[in-house]
Design an enzyme around this catalytic site. Structure first.
Site, PDB file in Angstrom:
ATOM      1  CD  GLU A   7      -2.928  -1.069   2.322  1.00  9.96           C
ATOM      2  OE1 GLU A   7      -3.398   0.004   2.704  1.00  9.96           O
ATOM      3  OE2 GLU A   7      -3.170  -2.150   2.871  1.00  9.96           O
ATOM      4  CG  ASP A  80      -1.992  -2.453   5.636  1.00 16.45           C
ATOM      5  OD1 ASP A  80      -0.792  -2.736   5.503  1.00 16.45           O
ATOM      6  OD2 ASP A  80      -2.390  -1.280   5.829  1.00 16.45           O
ATOM      7  CE1 TYR A 293      -2.096  -2.490   9.085  1.00 16.20           C
ATOM      8  CE2 TYR A 293      -3.898  -3.827   9.923  1.00 16.20           C
ATOM      9  CZ  TYR A 293      -3.432  -2.838   9.077  1.00 16.20           C
ATOM     10  OH  TYR A 293      -4.291  -2.199   8.231  1.00 16.20           O
TER      11      TYR A 293
END
Length: 333
Positions: A7, A80, A293
């Site tokens: 991303e 992600d 994350y």
């Protein structure tokens, strides 16, 4: 050549360094397509068929991905590990398929931390795109569209100057209004407390007056300034002694790892950060490989991370600081 899609450009640069030659890592810079802002983009009567169009400012990014895909033997979608990341991977795959440049081999990999070990291990365990996550994204996006396009015009007619209605914001606004009405209906009641700063053998401590004129004091007993000042005068003129000192060991368990919401709460409480600023900082830390994350409701930790932490504690400090066994946290449903 193997083409990897992530991303952000910062993440792309780091991952390409980890993977080495034979891999080309490109960034999508977030979502590349969305529903057109017009009536009919979502059609419930046609099994919720949806039209998509590419963001205007993503043309150069999509062109770079398309050109690289033409010579790629394998496409690895490494966005992600959440619903939106799955959606971005799905959009990239669908767009390349539409342009007839989709490599024969398409795989999805996910990782919760950007370290060399985590990334290389993830590359050894590819999977298919998760259709359940994709369907969850499509449902969320369809609801956003239908809710906004249906209610926003009504809102504009009834409340000139209003911006829009939304699947989340309208419900949140109602909760705020309900709470505000409760606040307005609340009847405030005056009460006073008497707190004394005392000292025993050089140790200062605070003590609250709990009994006065033979009467046990509740929270609302001293209901005006006059009675509070009377109690204060009696305390100031009195003599007090410590009748008993009780000491006992206390034990405090460490807090579980942050979830998205607890991270935002602590950053606001201790640092004064807004939720958006907290997530921007966390995103930078994640891309630098400093944290796992940050968009998660889970508190479970990777066993390899726990082992590494225990080894670091053992190497730097004596065994007194290392528990016999690691703590395991579970997410409450």
């Amino acid at each position: 050549m193997q083409l990897v899609i992530v991303e952000s450009p910062a993440k792309a640069k780091t991952i390409e360094k980890y993977l080495g030659p034979g891999y080309k890592v490109l960034a999508s810079y977030g979502h590349i397509r969305d529903l057109p802002v017009k009536d009919g983009s979502v059609r419930p009567d046609e099994d919720f068929a949806m039209d998509w169009e590419m963001y205007g400012d993503k043309a150069s990014r999509v062109k770079a991905i398309t050109d690289a895909a033409k010579s790629a033997d394998r496409l690895i979608l490494a966005t992600d590990p959440d619903r939106e990341g799955e959606a971005i991977s799905w959009h990239v795959r669908e767009l390349l398929k539409k342009r007839k440049v989709l490599p024969k081999e398409v795989e999805r990999v996910t990782f919760n931390a950007i370290t060399k070990q985590t990334v290389t291990d993830a590359m050894k365990r590819p999977r298919e795109l998760d259709q359940d996550l994709i369907d969850a994204y499509l449902a969320r996006r369809a609801l956003d569209y239908l809710f906004g396009f249906t209610l926003s015009p009504v809102l504009w007619r009834k409340l000139p100057g209003a911006k829009s209605a939304g699947r989340v914001q309208s419900v949140a606004l109602r909760l705020i209004v309900q709470r505000e009405r409760e606040i307005e209906l609340f009847c405030a009641q005056e009460y006073w407390s008497v707190i004394a700063r005392l000292e025993q053998h050089g140790t200062e401590f605070a003590a609250r007056l709990v009994k006065f004129d033979g009467q046990k004091l509740d929270k609302l007993t001293l209901g005006d300034e006059g009675s509070a000042l009377k109690a204060k005068a009696v305390v100031e003129a009195g003599t007090f002694r410590v009748e008993e000192v009780e000491t006992k060991p206390t034990k405090r368990n460490p807090y579980p790892p942050f979830t998205t919401s607890t991270l935002q709460q602590e950053a606001a409480r201790k640092l004064g950060f807004s939720a958006s600023h907290t997530m921007r900082v966390a995103q930078s830390l994640y891309e630098a490989g400093a944290i796992t994350y940050m968009r998660t409701d889970g508190v479970q930790m990777d066993p390899s991370a726990i082992s590494a932490a225990r080894k670091a504690i053992s190497d730097r400090y004596d065994g007194h600081y290392l528990p016999e066994k690691p703590r395991h946290y579970e997410t409450k449903a």
